[in-house]
Design a protein around this motif. Sequence first.
Motif, PDB file in Angstrom:
ATOM      1  N   VAL A  40       0.855  -1.183   0.000  1.00 57.37           N
ATOM      2  CA  VAL A  40       0.000   0.000   0.000  1.00 57.37           C
ATOM      3  C   VAL A  40       0.896   1.240   0.000  1.00 57.37           C
ATOM      4  O   VAL A  40       1.735   1.405   0.876  1.00 57.37           O
ATOM      5  N   GLN A  57      -9.296   0.167   6.619  1.00 63.59           N
ATOM      6  CA  GLN A  57      -8.731  -0.963   7.351  1.00 63.59           C
ATOM      7  C   GLN A  57      -7.265  -1.209   7.007  1.00 63.59           C
ATOM      8  O   GLN A  57      -6.618  -2.035   7.641  1.00 63.59           O
ATOM      9  N   VAL A  58      -6.753  -0.521   5.992  1.00 62.00           N
ATOM     10  CA  VAL A  58      -5.344  -0.663   5.620  1.00 62.00           C
ATOM     11  C   VAL A  58      -4.645   0.674   5.812  1.00 62.00           C
ATOM     12  O   VAL A  58      -5.286   1.715   5.898  1.00 62.00           O
ATOM     13  N   LYS A  59      -3.318   0.610   5.896  1.00 64.75           N
ATOM     14  CA  LYS A  59      -2.533   1.835   6.051  1.00 64.75           C
ATOM     15  C   LYS A  59      -1.311   1.748   5.141  1.00 64.75           C
ATOM     16  O   LYS A  59      -0.972   0.663   4.644  1.00 64.75           O
ATOM     17  N   ASP A  62       1.408  -1.385   4.411  1.00 59.73           N
ATOM     18  CA  ASP A  62       0.854  -2.735   4.566  1.00 59.73           C
ATOM     19  C   ASP A  62       1.117  -3.554   3.309  1.00 59.73           C
ATOM     20  O   ASP A  62       1.050  -3.050   2.191  1.00 59.73           O
ATOM     21  N   VAL A  64      -0.486  -6.426   1.131  1.00 60.59           N
ATOM     22  CA  VAL A  64      -1.853  -6.902   0.974  1.00 60.59           C
ATOM     23  C   VAL A  64      -1.968  -7.870  -0.201  1.00 60.59           C
ATOM     24  O   VAL A  64      -1.125  -7.887  -1.093  1.00 60.59           O
ATOM     25  N   GLN A  86     -11.102  -0.227  -1.516  1.00 62.78           N
ATOM     26  CA  GLN A  86     -10.755  -1.027  -0.343  1.00 62.78           C
ATOM     27  C   GLN A  86     -11.410  -2.417  -0.400  1.00 62.78           C
ATOM     28  O   GLN A  86     -10.815  -3.386   0.060  1.00 62.78           O
ATOM     29  N   ILE A  89      -9.356  -5.345  -1.795  1.00 64.47           N
ATOM     30  CA  ILE A  89      -8.244  -5.883  -0.997  1.00 64.47           C
ATOM     31  C   ILE A  89      -8.807  -7.041  -0.190  1.00 64.47           C
ATOM     32  O   ILE A  89      -9.759  -6.884   0.576  1.00 64.47           O
ATOM     33  N   ILE A  92      -4.599  -8.690   4.539  1.00 64.19           N
ATOM     34  CA  ILE A  92      -3.338  -8.042   4.910  1.00 64.19           C
ATOM     35  C   ILE A  92      -2.367  -9.154   5.276  1.00 64.19           C
ATOM     36  O   ILE A  92      -2.707 -10.034   6.065  1.00 64.19           O
TER      37      ILE A  92
END
Length: 94
Positions: A40, A57-59, A62, A64, A86, A89, A92
């Motif tokens: 990401v 929910q991701v940063k 990450d 993925v 999102q 995805i 993670i």
Amino acid sequence: MKLKPLGDKVVIQYQDVEEKTESGIILPDSAKEKKQEAVVIAVGPGKTKDGKNIPMQVKEGDHVIVSEYGGIDVKDGDEEFKIVGQDEILAIVE
């Protein structure tokens, strides 16, 4: 170019796929597996549904797993990115 995604969009960059087998055979492009693992690069602020904020929910940073199809391909010089929602995805990688 600096990409800043909107809503629940995420900018990802695929990881390189192994070009050799364990026995040392070099794979042609047609035999390589489709890339699914990515990093990401940038994350949008999330979206609002029925007046409630839905957080991302991701940063950034990450690793993925993303669905095979979908998203928009973007090129910046020699670098290739993909902008996905999102919901595209799947997981993670920890």
